[in-house]
Design a protein around this motif. Sequence first.
Motif, PDB file in Angstrom:
ATOM      1  N   SER A 125       0.852  -1.141  -0.104  1.00  0.00           N
ATOM      2  CA  SER A 125      -0.046   0.118  -0.014  1.00  0.00           C
ATOM      3  C   SER A 125       0.925   1.419   0.161  1.00  0.00           C
ATOM      4  O   SER A 125       0.577   2.153  -0.731  1.00  0.00           O
ATOM      5  CB  SER A 125      -0.937   0.001   1.243  1.00  0.00           C
ATOM      6  OG  SER A 125      -0.028   0.025   2.420  1.00  0.00           O
ATOM      7  N   LEU A 126       2.155   1.283   0.815  1.00  0.00           N
ATOM      8  CA  LEU A 126       2.782   2.421   0.698  1.00  0.00           C
ATOM      9  C   LEU A 126       3.589   2.574  -0.599  1.00  0.00           C
ATOM     10  O   LEU A 126       3.504   3.568  -1.213  1.00  0.00           O
ATOM     11  CB  LEU A 126       4.083   2.165   1.795  1.00  0.00           C
ATOM     12  CG  LEU A 126       5.063   3.161   1.704  1.00  0.00           C
ATOM     13  CD1 LEU A 126       4.391   4.468   2.174  1.00  0.00           C
ATOM     14  CD2 LEU A 126       5.970   2.784   2.897  1.00  0.00           C
ATOM     15  N   VAL A 127       3.858   1.259  -1.198  1.00  0.00           N
ATOM     16  CA  VAL A 127       4.676   1.459  -2.515  1.00  0.00           C
ATOM     17  C   VAL A 127       3.676   2.279  -3.637  1.00  0.00           C
ATOM     18  O   VAL A 127       4.003   2.979  -4.486  1.00  0.00           O
ATOM     19  CB  VAL A 127       4.980   0.049  -3.128  1.00  0.00           C
ATOM     20  CG1 VAL A 127       5.512   0.256  -4.407  1.00  0.00           C
ATOM     21  CG2 VAL A 127       6.192  -0.490  -2.156  1.00  0.00           C
ATOM     22  N   TYR A 128       2.466   1.632  -3.314  1.00  0.00           N
ATOM     23  CA  TYR A 128       1.215   2.312  -4.392  1.00  0.00           C
ATOM     24  C   TYR A 128       1.041   3.730  -4.239  1.00  0.00           C
ATOM     25  O   TYR A 128       0.947   4.081  -5.113  1.00  0.00           O
ATOM     26  CB  TYR A 128       0.065   1.369  -4.103  1.00  0.00           C
ATOM     27  CG  TYR A 128      -1.126   1.836  -5.053  1.00  0.00           C
ATOM     28  CD1 TYR A 128      -1.068   1.531  -6.480  1.00  0.00           C
ATOM     29  CD2 TYR A 128      -1.988   2.768  -4.483  1.00  0.00           C
ATOM     30  CE1 TYR A 128      -2.182   1.950  -7.081  1.00  0.00           C
ATOM     31  CE2 TYR A 128      -3.093   3.021  -5.350  1.00  0.00           C
ATOM     32  CZ  TYR A 128      -3.095   2.809  -6.753  1.00  0.00           C
ATOM     33  OH  TYR A 128      -4.041   3.265  -7.387  1.00  0.00           O
ATOM     34  N   ALA A 129       1.124   4.072  -2.870  1.00  0.00           N
ATOM     35  CA  ALA A 129       0.797   5.651  -2.631  1.00  0.00           C
ATOM     36  C   ALA A 129       1.924   6.579  -3.067  1.00  0.00           C
ATOM     37  O   ALA A 129       1.523   7.551  -3.722  1.00  0.00           O
ATOM     38  CB  ALA A 129       0.652   5.602  -1.042  1.00  0.00           C
ATOM     39  N   SER A 187       4.195  10.309   4.120  1.00  0.00           N
ATOM     40  CA  SER A 187       3.847  10.634   5.723  1.00  0.00           C
ATOM     41  C   SER A 187       2.259  10.306   5.442  1.00  0.00           C
ATOM     42  O   SER A 187       1.711  10.455   4.498  1.00  0.00           O
ATOM     43  CB  SER A 187       4.104  12.164   6.199  1.00  0.00           C
ATOM     44  OG  SER A 187       3.446  12.969   5.732  1.00  0.00           O
ATOM     45  N   GLU A 188       1.630  10.157   6.814  1.00  0.00           N
ATOM     46  CA  GLU A 188       0.130   9.992   6.927  1.00  0.00           C
ATOM     47  C   GLU A 188      -0.861  11.325   6.183  1.00  0.00           C
ATOM     48  O   GLU A 188      -1.461  11.391   5.514  1.00  0.00           O
ATOM     49  CB  GLU A 188      -0.461  10.110   8.139  1.00  0.00           C
ATOM     50  CG  GLU A 188       0.145   8.532   9.017  1.00  0.00           C
ATOM     51  CD  GLU A 188      -0.487   8.359  10.331  1.00  0.00           C
ATOM     52  OE1 GLU A 188      -1.135   9.152  10.641  1.00  0.00           O
ATOM     53  OE2 GLU A 188      -0.190   7.462  10.779  1.00  0.00           O
ATOM     54  N   ALA A 189       0.056  12.571   6.160  1.00  0.00           N
ATOM     55  CA  ALA A 189      -0.455  13.692   5.808  1.00  0.00           C
ATOM     56  C   ALA A 189      -0.395  13.840   4.167  1.00  0.00           C
ATOM     57  O   ALA A 189      -1.369  14.341   3.514  1.00  0.00           O
ATOM     58  CB  ALA A 189       0.044  14.743   6.385  1.00  0.00           C
ATOM     59  N   GLY A 190       0.609  13.261   3.595  1.00  0.00           N
ATOM     60  CA  GLY A 190       1.086  13.384   2.284  1.00  0.00           C
ATOM     61  C   GLY A 190       2.395  12.937   1.776  1.00  0.00           C
ATOM     62  O   GLY A 190       3.012  12.505   2.644  1.00  0.00           O
ATOM     63  N   THR A 191       2.597  13.166   0.544  1.00  0.00           N
ATOM     64  CA  THR A 191       3.778  12.617   0.045  1.00  0.00           C
ATOM     65  C   THR A 191       4.633  13.868  -0.629  1.00  0.00           C
ATOM     66  O   THR A 191       4.106  14.508  -1.550  1.00  0.00           O
ATOM     67  CB  THR A 191       3.606  11.542  -1.075  1.00  0.00           C
ATOM     68  OG1 THR A 191       2.747  10.393  -0.258  1.00  0.00           O
ATOM     69  CG2 THR A 191       4.918  11.118  -1.486  1.00  0.00           C
ATOM     70  N   ASP A 239      -5.306  12.556  -0.231  1.00  0.00           N
ATOM     71  CA  ASP A 239      -6.632  12.184  -1.169  1.00  0.00           C
ATOM     72  C   ASP A 239      -6.108  12.152  -2.543  1.00  0.00           C
ATOM     73  O   ASP A 239      -7.033  12.269  -3.439  1.00  0.00           O
ATOM     74  CB  ASP A 239      -7.538  13.272  -0.676  1.00  0.00           C
ATOM     75  CG  ASP A 239      -7.151  14.594  -1.074  1.00  0.00           C
ATOM     76  OD1 ASP A 239      -6.156  15.066  -1.530  1.00  0.00           O
ATOM     77  OD2 ASP A 239      -8.200  15.481  -0.775  1.00  0.00           O
ATOM     78  N   GLY A 240      -4.883  12.464  -2.701  1.00  0.00           N
ATOM     79  CA  GLY A 240      -4.296  12.222  -4.286  1.00  0.00           C
ATOM     80  C   GLY A 240      -4.255  13.549  -4.676  1.00  0.00           C
ATOM     81  O   GLY A 240      -3.763  13.788  -5.945  1.00  0.00           O
ATOM     82  N   ARG A 241      -4.701  14.679  -4.082  1.00  0.00           N
ATOM     83  CA  ARG A 241      -4.461  16.063  -4.762  1.00  0.00           C
ATOM     84  C   ARG A 241      -3.064  16.470  -4.438  1.00  0.00           C
ATOM     85  O   ARG A 241      -2.424  16.396  -3.781  1.00  0.00           O
ATOM     86  CB  ARG A 241      -5.233  17.065  -4.255  1.00  0.00           C
ATOM     87  CG  ARG A 241      -7.021  16.838  -4.392  1.00  0.00           C
ATOM     88  CD  ARG A 241      -7.891  17.715  -3.631  1.00  0.00           C
ATOM     89  NE  ARG A 241      -7.750  17.760  -2.248  1.00  0.00           N
ATOM     90  CZ  ARG A 241      -7.144  18.627  -1.543  1.00  0.00           C
ATOM     91  NH1 ARG A 241      -6.595  19.750  -2.539  1.00  0.00           N
ATOM     92  NH2 ARG A 241      -6.801  18.864  -0.361  1.00  0.00           N
ATOM     93  N   VAL A 242      -2.710  17.340  -5.764  1.00  0.00           N
ATOM     94  CA  VAL A 242      -1.173  18.007  -5.601  1.00  0.00           C
ATOM     95  C   VAL A 242      -1.680  19.082  -4.953  1.00  0.00           C
ATOM     96  O   VAL A 242      -2.470  20.129  -5.402  1.00  0.00           O
ATOM     97  CB  VAL A 242      -0.674  18.278  -7.017  1.00  0.00           C
ATOM     98  CG1 VAL A 242       0.546  19.034  -6.897  1.00  0.00           C
ATOM     99  CG2 VAL A 242      -0.603  16.970  -7.888  1.00  0.00           C
TER     100      VAL A 242
END
Length: 208
Positions: free
Chosen positions: A17-21, A52-56, A75-78
């Motif tokens: 799941s982390l790799v995918y995110a 991180s939990e907040a974002g990448t 949520d996937g938003r830039v």
Amino acid sequence: MKLLKPALFSAALAMPSLVYAMSEASDACIDALRATGTPDAQGGEVLSSSYSEAGTLVMLRDLGGSEYKCIVWSDGRVGELTLVNAMDDGKGAMAGNKAPVHGSSTKTHRVQFARGTSGATYDGTLTPGSTVRYVLGAANGQFLDVNIRHHNGRMSYQIWNPDGTSLLDMIPAKTPYRGQLWQSGDHVVELINRGKQTESFTVEFHVK
């Protein structure tokens, strides 16, 4: 050159799941960089990504060598795409010199003021889709003036702070800028020709 995906370490392979995110975040940042429309942004590489939990956080380098910071929320938003290191061509163009830009490309020039002056003027041309960046050193509290003359068509420009955040969002080139700076270091003034014809321009910088 296609944009490369970041290397995935063996420790992360146990967490699909982390790799995918991280992969999805990199793809989103690649798309956001390409969407800027500059030729150099159509290729390059992913330098790193951290989750991180907040974002990448994803670091990118375009074909011209400029580096960008991209933040993708959970949520996937830039949420942010900012220039953090503009590539200087090293030619050190002096005030009053011609700075032509040929082809769909991005060039960077270092603004230098003649001794005893606080301004510099550059002439140049931009072909359709091309960009030119002027890197200008200035200090917190100083005032920056930018004035672009002798142009037609769809030229626009934006200004970046030394830390890569936006000082001025994209505006038409016919609109002059004057404002007080709040950071010290290299500021980047980026001109873009979004039209279908080659455009000539004169840009004036003043720092007081």
